[in-house]
Write a protein that holds these residues in place. Structure first.
Motif, PDB file in Angstrom:
ATOM      1  N   GLY A 189       0.899  -1.072   0.096  1.00  0.00           N
ATOM      2  CA  GLY A 189      -0.120  -0.083   0.039  1.00  0.00           C
ATOM      3  C   GLY A 189       0.612   1.328  -0.188  1.00  0.00           C
ATOM      4  O   GLY A 189       0.144   2.371  -0.392  1.00  0.00           O
ATOM      5  N   HIS A 190       1.834   1.205   0.615  1.00  0.00           N
ATOM      6  CA  HIS A 190       2.498   2.578   0.381  1.00  0.00           C
ATOM      7  C   HIS A 190       3.565   2.959  -0.411  1.00  0.00           C
ATOM      8  O   HIS A 190       3.614   4.034  -1.104  1.00  0.00           O
ATOM      9  N   GLU A 191       4.390   2.067  -1.043  1.00  0.00           N
ATOM     10  CA  GLU A 191       5.424   2.456  -1.730  1.00  0.00           C
ATOM     11  C   GLU A 191       4.888   2.643  -3.446  1.00  0.00           C
ATOM     12  O   GLU A 191       5.383   3.920  -4.061  1.00  0.00           O
ATOM     13  N   THR A 192       3.816   1.986  -3.728  1.00  0.00           N
ATOM     14  CA  THR A 192       3.304   2.127  -5.035  1.00  0.00           C
ATOM     15  C   THR A 192       2.660   3.627  -5.096  1.00  0.00           C
ATOM     16  O   THR A 192       2.858   4.369  -6.127  1.00  0.00           O
ATOM     17  N   THR A 193       1.679   4.017  -4.021  1.00  0.00           N
ATOM     18  CA  THR A 193       1.264   5.368  -4.050  1.00  0.00           C
ATOM     19  C   THR A 193       2.290   6.374  -4.027  1.00  0.00           C
ATOM     20  O   THR A 193       2.158   7.437  -4.714  1.00  0.00           O
ATOM     21  N   SER A 194       3.304   6.308  -3.150  1.00  0.00           N
ATOM     22  CA  SER A 194       4.287   7.264  -3.151  1.00  0.00           C
ATOM     23  C   SER A 194       4.997   7.280  -4.505  1.00  0.00           C
ATOM     24  O   SER A 194       5.355   8.642  -4.935  1.00  0.00           O
ATOM     25  N   ILE A 195       5.274   6.302  -5.196  1.00  0.00           N
ATOM     26  CA  ILE A 195       5.730   6.411  -6.495  1.00  0.00           C
ATOM     27  C   ILE A 195       4.987   7.253  -7.629  1.00  0.00           C
ATOM     28  O   ILE A 195       5.391   7.783  -8.241  1.00  0.00           O
ATOM     29  N   ALA A 196       3.659   6.973  -7.365  1.00  0.00           N
ATOM     30  CA  ALA A 196       2.544   7.386  -8.420  1.00  0.00           C
ATOM     31  C   ALA A 196       2.829   9.042  -8.109  1.00  0.00           C
ATOM     32  O   ALA A 196       2.705   9.726  -9.040  1.00  0.00           O
ATOM     33  N   LEU A 197       2.893   9.285  -6.870  1.00  0.00           N
ATOM     34  CA  LEU A 197       2.871  10.744  -6.588  1.00  0.00           C
ATOM     35  C   LEU A 197       3.830  11.515  -7.192  1.00  0.00           C
ATOM     36  O   LEU A 197       4.348  12.571  -7.584  1.00  0.00           O
TER      37      LEU A 197
END
Ligand code: HEM
Length: 444
Positions: free
Chosen positions: A256-264
């Motif tokens: 849940g966290h690395e994917t979204t941070s990379i997207a941002l």
């Protein structure tokens, strides 16, 4: 032609398949291979891999053929950390768990996470000032870690969540190294990386176990994901064991966290290169929010902001490829693919196909206007995967990315400092080789 005729593909030099180029430049290697046709043969060492390029064939595999496939070897190896959580489990266990974990992701519940997401973004804002320089990917990683901590384990365990997060970073880094190195040392090999990995894994286990134990004792719904997992029961009234809960918590934390941070991070990079699009996002956010904090109710009204995130994940999909190994022979695209073959579905490749996207390299959020999006094949764009194993956090992630972007862009413009360029370093996710420095410009 034999029963298992192979699709065309790049020449198999030195009999190591495409291992070297897949290790040094997986994106370029898959892109080159995709030029051979809708299916291309892409062996790695002695293992048979087939890249599936076209949306129709991806749909036939992920949505219709899923019963004869299991996750690829690299994903299966994550079970040393993730145990039998949703990402790594298969068959009946996966089906039961998917139903149980889905309780934590029903729309009503997801909406309640909105406030925690926005609160995390405001905490980042509190640390920033006009003129500050930030490392954008690092800042986004801290922010989404904060979100996952608040939504998974509730706010007042933030420090614990950080401890888990730091340990999980050690684990992710170890796995990235393993992925980059085809000759994997055995588990007992006393390397410093393995030592750090083991210690981090023990830490994670201890902290999560303590948290579950404390929560079971307290017994009340704190509105977070862990509470939802504790309450979830199947038709027979059975819940999850502590071990299963631990595996699901760690899985959600990591997935849940690395994917979204990379997207941002990639989105801020693209916006810094497209100031007219950045201004348009800001205008929408200012009009929707005026001077108040964002809430989950604002999410459906932040339509342009959402299109920007979607388009950013088309060009830079945080998960750039997924794999499935065939458990039986499988007919696809005019070939009989043999049991044991691993199918690769590369978002990086399919999202950039000119048949699906005119001017595919252009950052054009308005391709996602409803009337234009309706013409795009469902599987031409699959940042969250597809079929029954589609990302369980996809709505959560979209809402999170939109609310965080809106909150941050309302307060600052993010200017890329000179001579910064994006160099990708694909690991399990589409990481960057070197962070990008940006200067914050406060909005008046
Ligand atoms: C932009 C953010 C995200 C992206 C791009 C993303 C992408 C993906 C993809 C491509 C898959 C499918 C993998 C496969 O089929 O092999 C997946 C699965 C999964 N994701 Fe996400 N994800 C994101 C955010 C999240 C979040 C926020 C959560 C949880 C809080 C999450 C939890 C999961 C889980 C548990 C699975 C496994 C589902 C199953 O097999 O049943 N993801 N994700």
């Amino acid at each position: 032609m034999g029963r298992y005729a192979k699709p065309p593909g790049p020449p198999n030099r030195f009999k190591i398949g495409n291992l070297r180029s897949m290790m040094s430049d997986p994106l370029g290697c898959m892109m080159d291979a995709s030029e051979y046709g809708p299916l291309s043969n892409l062996p790695l060492l002695h293992e048979p891999y087939v890249l599936v390029r076209d949306p129709e064939l991806i749909q036939q595999s992920l949505a219709q053929g899923h019963t004869v496939m299991r996750k690829d070897r690299f994903t299966r190896e994550l079970d040393r950390v993730l145990g039998k959580g949703l990402v790594t489990s298969e068959g009946d266990l996966w089906r039961r768990q998917r139903k149980l974990v889905a309780h934590a992701f029903i729309p009503r519940r997801i909406r309640t996470y909105g406030d925690a997401m926005v609160a995390a973004a405001h905490r980042s804002l509190a640390d920033w000032k006009d003129g500050h320089e930030i490392n954008i990917y690092e800042s986004m990683a801290e922010l989404t870690m904060d979100v996952v901590g608040r939504t998974l384990f509730d706010t007042d365990v933030r420090d614990t969540a950080k401890e888990v997060g730091d340990a999980l970073n050690v684990i992710s880094d170890y796995y990235s190294q393993v992925l980059e190195n085809p000759i994997k040392p055995p588990d007992w090999w006393p390397s410093p990386g393995m030592f750090r990995f083991r210690r981090a894994a023990r830490n994670v286990d201890r902290i999560v176990a303590e948290m579950i134990e404390a929560r079971r004792k307290a017994g009340r719904d704190r509105g977070d994901l862990l509470s939802a997992l504790l309450q979830a029961q199947d038709e027979e009234g059975g819940g999850m064991s502590n071990q299963q809960l631990r595996d699901e918590c760690i899985t959600l934390f990591l997935a849940g966290h690395e994917t979204t941070s990379i997207a941002l991070g990639h989105t801020f990079y693209l916006l810094s290169k497209h100031p007219e699009i950045e201004s348009k996002v800001h205008r929408e956010v200012a009009a929707v929010l005026e001077d108040r904090r964002a809430t989950a109710e604002d999410y459906p009204r932040l339509e342009y902001t959402e299109r920007v995130i979607k388009e950013s994940m088309r060009l830079y999909p945080p998960v750039y490829a997924i794999g499935r190994q065939l458990l039986e022979d499988f007919e696809l695209g005019g070939y009989t693919l043999e049991k044991g073959v691993t199918l690769l579905f590369a978002q990086w490749v399919t999202h950039r196909r000119p048949e699906s996207f005119t001017d595919p390299l252009r950052f054009d959020p308005d391709r996602w206007l409803p009337e234009r999006a309706a013409k795009i094949h469902r599987y031409a764009y699959f940042p969250f995967g597809g079929g029954p194993r589609i990302c369980i956090g996809n709505h959560f992630a979209m809402m999170e990315a939109v609310l965080l972007l809106a909150t941050l862009i309302r307060a600052y413009r993010f200017d890329l400092l000179p001579e910064q360029s994006l160099v990708l370093k694909p690991s399990v996710t589409l990481r960057v080789e070197k962070d990008l420095r940006m200067r914050l410009r406060a909005r008046s």
